[in-house]
Design a protein around this motif. Structure first.
Motif, PDB file in Angstrom:
ATOM      1  N   ALA A 187       1.026  -1.185   0.172  1.00  0.00           N
ATOM      2  CA  ALA A 187      -0.033  -0.056   0.118  1.00  0.00           C
ATOM      3  C   ALA A 187       0.812   1.223  -0.185  1.00  0.00           C
ATOM      4  O   ALA A 187       0.638   2.295  -0.517  1.00  0.00           O
ATOM      5  N   SER A 188       1.929   1.209   0.766  1.00  0.00           N
ATOM      6  CA  SER A 188       2.719   2.228   0.887  1.00  0.00           C
ATOM      7  C   SER A 188       3.428   2.957  -0.532  1.00  0.00           C
ATOM      8  O   SER A 188       3.670   4.211  -0.683  1.00  0.00           O
ATOM      9  N   HIS A 189       3.735   1.890  -1.421  1.00  0.00           N
ATOM     10  CA  HIS A 189       4.226   2.160  -2.558  1.00  0.00           C
ATOM     11  C   HIS A 189       3.033   2.380  -3.732  1.00  0.00           C
ATOM     12  O   HIS A 189       3.191   3.437  -4.597  1.00  0.00           O
ATOM     13  N   VAL A 190       2.119   1.534  -3.738  1.00  0.00           N
ATOM     14  CA  VAL A 190       1.026   1.669  -4.543  1.00  0.00           C
ATOM     15  C   VAL A 190       0.352   3.337  -4.237  1.00  0.00           C
ATOM     16  O   VAL A 190      -0.160   3.949  -5.412  1.00  0.00           O
ATOM     17  N   ALA A 191       0.467   3.971  -3.087  1.00  0.00           N
ATOM     18  CA  ALA A 191      -0.264   5.239  -2.589  1.00  0.00           C
ATOM     19  C   ALA A 191       0.358   6.301  -3.698  1.00  0.00           C
ATOM     20  O   ALA A 191      -0.383   7.332  -4.111  1.00  0.00           O
ATOM     21  N   VAL A 192       1.575   6.161  -3.919  1.00  0.00           N
ATOM     22  CA  VAL A 192       2.340   7.263  -4.732  1.00  0.00           C
ATOM     23  C   VAL A 192       1.733   7.279  -5.974  1.00  0.00           C
ATOM     24  O   VAL A 192       1.550   8.545  -6.606  1.00  0.00           O
ATOM     25  N   PHE A 193       1.146   6.492  -6.721  1.00  0.00           N
ATOM     26  CA  PHE A 193       0.618   6.451  -8.108  1.00  0.00           C
ATOM     27  C   PHE A 193      -0.793   6.998  -7.894  1.00  0.00           C
ATOM     28  O   PHE A 193      -1.276   7.467  -9.006  1.00  0.00           O
ATOM     29  N   GLU A 194      -1.527   7.306  -6.796  1.00  0.00           N
ATOM     30  CA  GLU A 194      -2.536   7.932  -6.659  1.00  0.00           C
ATOM     31  C   GLU A 194      -2.741   9.346  -7.318  1.00  0.00           C
ATOM     32  O   GLU A 194      -3.808  10.035  -7.698  1.00  0.00           O
ATOM     33  N   TYR A 195      -1.493   9.931  -7.114  1.00  0.00           N
ATOM     34  CA  TYR A 195      -1.185  11.406  -7.401  1.00  0.00           C
ATOM     35  C   TYR A 195      -1.481  11.542  -9.043  1.00  0.00           C
ATOM     36  O   TYR A 195      -1.333  12.658  -9.285  1.00  0.00           O
ATOM     37  N   SER A 196      -1.405  10.546  -9.526  1.00  0.00           N
ATOM     38  CA  SER A 196      -1.656  10.769 -11.201  1.00  0.00           C
ATOM     39  C   SER A 196      -2.943  11.244 -11.550  1.00  0.00           C
ATOM     40  O   SER A 196      -3.216  11.921 -12.582  1.00  0.00           O
ATOM     41  N   LEU A 197      -4.009  11.346 -10.486  1.00  0.00           N
ATOM     42  CA  LEU A 197      -5.153  11.975 -10.749  1.00  0.00           C
ATOM     43  C   LEU A 197      -5.228  13.504 -10.961  1.00  0.00           C
ATOM     44  O   LEU A 197      -5.643  14.028 -11.703  1.00  0.00           O
ATOM     45  N   LEU A 198      -3.900  13.941 -10.405  1.00  0.00           N
ATOM     46  CA  LEU A 198      -3.992  15.420 -10.572  1.00  0.00           C
ATOM     47  C   LEU A 198      -3.401  15.688 -11.960  1.00  0.00           C
ATOM     48  O   LEU A 198      -4.161  16.650 -12.683  1.00  0.00           O
ATOM     49  N   VAL A 199      -2.883  14.782 -12.612  1.00  0.00           N
ATOM     50  CA  VAL A 199      -2.435  14.663 -14.089  1.00  0.00           C
ATOM     51  C   VAL A 199      -3.536  14.480 -14.991  1.00  0.00           C
ATOM     52  O   VAL A 199      -3.847  15.571 -15.826  1.00  0.00           O
ATOM     53  N   PHE A 200      -4.085  13.229 -14.906  1.00  0.00           N
ATOM     54  CA  PHE A 200      -5.354  12.983 -15.632  1.00  0.00           C
ATOM     55  C   PHE A 200      -6.490  14.131 -15.537  1.00  0.00           C
ATOM     56  O   PHE A 200      -6.987  14.328 -16.555  1.00  0.00           O
ATOM     57  N   ALA A 201      -6.922  14.560 -14.482  1.00  0.00           N
ATOM     58  CA  ALA A 201      -7.882  15.444 -14.201  1.00  0.00           C
ATOM     59  C   ALA A 201      -7.648  16.807 -15.124  1.00  0.00           C
ATOM     60  O   ALA A 201      -8.365  17.356 -15.546  1.00  0.00           O
ATOM     61  N   SER A 202      -6.344  17.232 -14.772  1.00  0.00           N
ATOM     62  CA  SER A 202      -6.166  18.608 -15.330  1.00  0.00           C
ATOM     63  C   SER A 202      -5.801  18.351 -17.138  1.00  0.00           C
ATOM     64  O   SER A 202      -6.256  19.421 -17.583  1.00  0.00           O
ATOM     65  N   PHE A 203      -5.441  17.244 -17.380  1.00  0.00           N
ATOM     66  CA  PHE A 203      -5.339  17.052 -18.712  1.00  0.00           C
ATOM     67  C   PHE A 203      -6.773  17.152 -19.433  1.00  0.00           C
ATOM     68  O   PHE A 203      -6.730  17.591 -20.482  1.00  0.00           O
ATOM     69  N   TRP A 204      -7.554  16.268 -18.870  1.00  0.00           N
ATOM     70  CA  TRP A 204      -8.895  16.159 -19.306  1.00  0.00           C
ATOM     71  C   TRP A 204      -9.517  17.516 -19.369  1.00  0.00           C
ATOM     72  O   TRP A 204     -10.477  17.785 -20.147  1.00  0.00           O
ATOM     73  N   ALA A 205      -9.396  18.406 -18.365  1.00  0.00           N
ATOM     74  CA  ALA A 205      -9.823  19.631 -18.062  1.00  0.00           C
ATOM     75  C   ALA A 205      -9.720  20.465 -19.105  1.00  0.00           C
ATOM     76  O   ALA A 205     -10.373  21.370 -19.616  1.00  0.00           O
ATOM     77  N   TRP A 206      -8.251  20.431 -19.485  1.00  0.00           N
ATOM     78  CA  TRP A 206      -7.643  21.275 -20.596  1.00  0.00           C
ATOM     79  C   TRP A 206      -8.225  20.607 -22.183  1.00  0.00           C
ATOM     80  O   TRP A 206      -8.626  21.650 -22.819  1.00  0.00           O
ATOM     81  N   VAL A 207      -8.258  19.623 -22.133  1.00  0.00           N
ATOM     82  CA  VAL A 207      -8.932  18.948 -23.546  1.00  0.00           C
ATOM     83  C   VAL A 207     -10.575  19.218 -23.505  1.00  0.00           C
ATOM     84  O   VAL A 207     -10.779  19.710 -24.815  1.00  0.00           O
ATOM     85  N   LEU A 208     -11.232  18.920 -22.680  1.00  0.00           N
ATOM     86  CA  LEU A 208     -12.590  19.131 -22.689  1.00  0.00           C
ATOM     87  C   LEU A 208     -13.038  20.398 -22.185  1.00  0.00           C
ATOM     88  O   LEU A 208     -14.024  21.008 -23.101  1.00  0.00           O
ATOM     89  N   TRP A 209     -12.574  21.413 -21.370  1.00  0.00           N
ATOM     90  CA  TRP A 209     -13.053  22.590 -20.955  1.00  0.00           C
ATOM     91  C   TRP A 209     -12.130  23.779 -21.176  1.00  0.00           C
ATOM     92  O   TRP A 209     -12.559  24.859 -20.613  1.00  0.00           O
ATOM     93  N   ASP A 210     -11.016  23.456 -21.756  1.00  0.00           N
ATOM     94  CA  ASP A 210     -10.044  24.552 -21.929  1.00  0.00           C
ATOM     95  C   ASP A 210      -9.557  24.917 -20.811  1.00  0.00           C
ATOM     96  O   ASP A 210      -9.251  26.388 -20.829  1.00  0.00           O
ATOM     97  N   GLN A 211      -9.605  24.466 -19.511  1.00  0.00           N
ATOM     98  CA  GLN A 211      -9.301  24.769 -18.288  1.00  0.00           C
ATOM     99  C   GLN A 211      -7.633  24.807 -18.164  1.00  0.00           C
ATOM    100  O   GLN A 211      -7.088  23.562 -18.480  1.00  0.00           O
ATOM    101  N   THR A 212      -6.857  25.836 -17.840  1.00  0.00           N
ATOM    102  CA  THR A 212      -5.551  25.562 -17.737  1.00  0.00           C
ATOM    103  C   THR A 212      -5.017  25.846 -16.321  1.00  0.00           C
ATOM    104  O   THR A 212      -5.824  26.850 -15.537  1.00  0.00           O
ATOM    105  N   VAL A 213      -3.955  25.434 -15.642  1.00  0.00           N
ATOM    106  CA  VAL A 213      -3.575  25.744 -14.633  1.00  0.00           C
ATOM    107  C   VAL A 213      -2.340  26.605 -14.577  1.00  0.00           C
ATOM    108  O   VAL A 213      -1.382  26.211 -15.312  1.00  0.00           O
TER     109      VAL A 213
END
Length: 308
Positions: A249-275
């Motif tokens: 679990a302690s190693h797998v947990a690190v990969f959860e932060y990929s949600l920041l990338v996926f969510a921001s990427f799709w927000a840019w593609v679908l809604w033109d939201q930039t950070v």
């Protein structure tokens, strides 16, 4: 879980797949918030999720029965409360900001373990808390001359999610993933039902009325987006749970932060939201802080750890 039984590569792929699914489906919430209601959304989605869970049980894949119903109820209360705030914020704030706020939860887990569980924390995790706090400020970028409390709500969601994570380990050991998933969606459904009857009055048109509406149109288009959310969230959560069964679990947990990338990427593609650049740097700091906490912990400390 012993070292021989872990499959770190498959665990990482599973969690990354789950986060990719959640990052995409969460970006569809604006399709719902334009005409629908937050309370209607949680009620209808929970009903759909239970239909899927019921089918899983009917085919003999586990049970929804809880060993400690009160413990599962308490854990579900905090986790569902976090998601209630999370989805409410998606209608008025950029998804990157909302996700970053939610992922402050490992920082709160550390603080809770110190203040309420009497655990000692070393220099690395204290440093991670400070790094994560700075990262959150960079993402939110509060203006002292015009403070908007709504900007801080995702961090409140992170706090509630952290309490739920601690409760998962402290109260719900031995409960199945199906039971915890059912408790989570069941509590969200209860929140939705209460909101449908309690929330009343005039609501602004568009996304600003998402939280203030009691009910919206339930036509074919809305039912489609509700179904997308229900199936997407079940797939995402299922893949994340599977990842924790395959890896440490302690190693797998690190990969959860990929949600920041996926969510921001799709927000840019679908809604033109930039950070903004500072916001991106803040997200990196939050991910770094959470990774340090996960890797320096002997027990899982990130958001949403669940036992097998």
């Amino acid at each position: 879980m012993n070292e021989q039984s872990t499959k770190p590569a498959l665990a990482a792929i599973s969690v990354l797949g789950g986060m990719a699914a959640l990052g995409l489906t969460d970006n569809f919430v604006p399709h719902i918030s334009e005409r629908g209601s937050l309370w209607q959304f949680h009620l209808v989605r929970s009903v759909m999720a239970f239909l899927v869970l019921g089918a899983v049980v009917a085919f003999g894949f586990g049970s929804l029965r809880a060993k400690r119903p009160v413990a599962v109820l308490g854990r579900s209360l905090f986790q569902a409360g976090a998601m209630l705030i999370y989805f409410g914020c998606l209608s008025v704030l950029p998804i990157g900001v909302v996700v970053a706020g939610l992922f402050t939860s490992p920082l709160f887990v550390v603080l809770i373990s110190i203040l309420f569980q009497g655990k000692s924390v070393g220099l690395f995790r204290w440093t991670a808390v400070v790094i994560g706090f700075v990262g959150a400020l960079l993402v939110i970028r509060p203006d002292p001359s015009a403070l908007d409390p709504i900007s801080f709500l995702p961090i409140v969601a992170g706090l509630l999610y952290a309490i739920g994570a601690v409760a998962t380990r402290a109260w719900c050991e031995g409960e199945s993933t199906l039971t915890l998933t059912a408790g989570f969606f069941g509590m969200l459904g209860v929140f939705g039902l209460i909101g449908v009857f309690v929330v009343s009055g005039e609501a602004p048109a568009g996304h600003d009325g998402f939280v203030l509406r009691s009910w919206g149109p339930l036509d074919a288009e809305m039912l489609f987006w509700f179904a997308v959310q229900a199936v997407g969230s079940l797939i995402g959560i299922g893949l994340i749970f599977r990842g924790y069964l395959l890896g440490e679990a302690s190693h797998v947990a690190v990969f959860e932060y990929s949600l920041l990338v996926f969510a921001s990427f799709w927000a840019w593609v679908l809604w033109d939201q930039t950070v903004p650049v500072l916001g991106l740097f803040g997200m990196v700091l939050i991910a770094l802080a959470g990774s340090i906490i996960a890797l320096r912990s002997t027990a899982p400390v990130g958001a949403g750890r669940v036992p097998e």
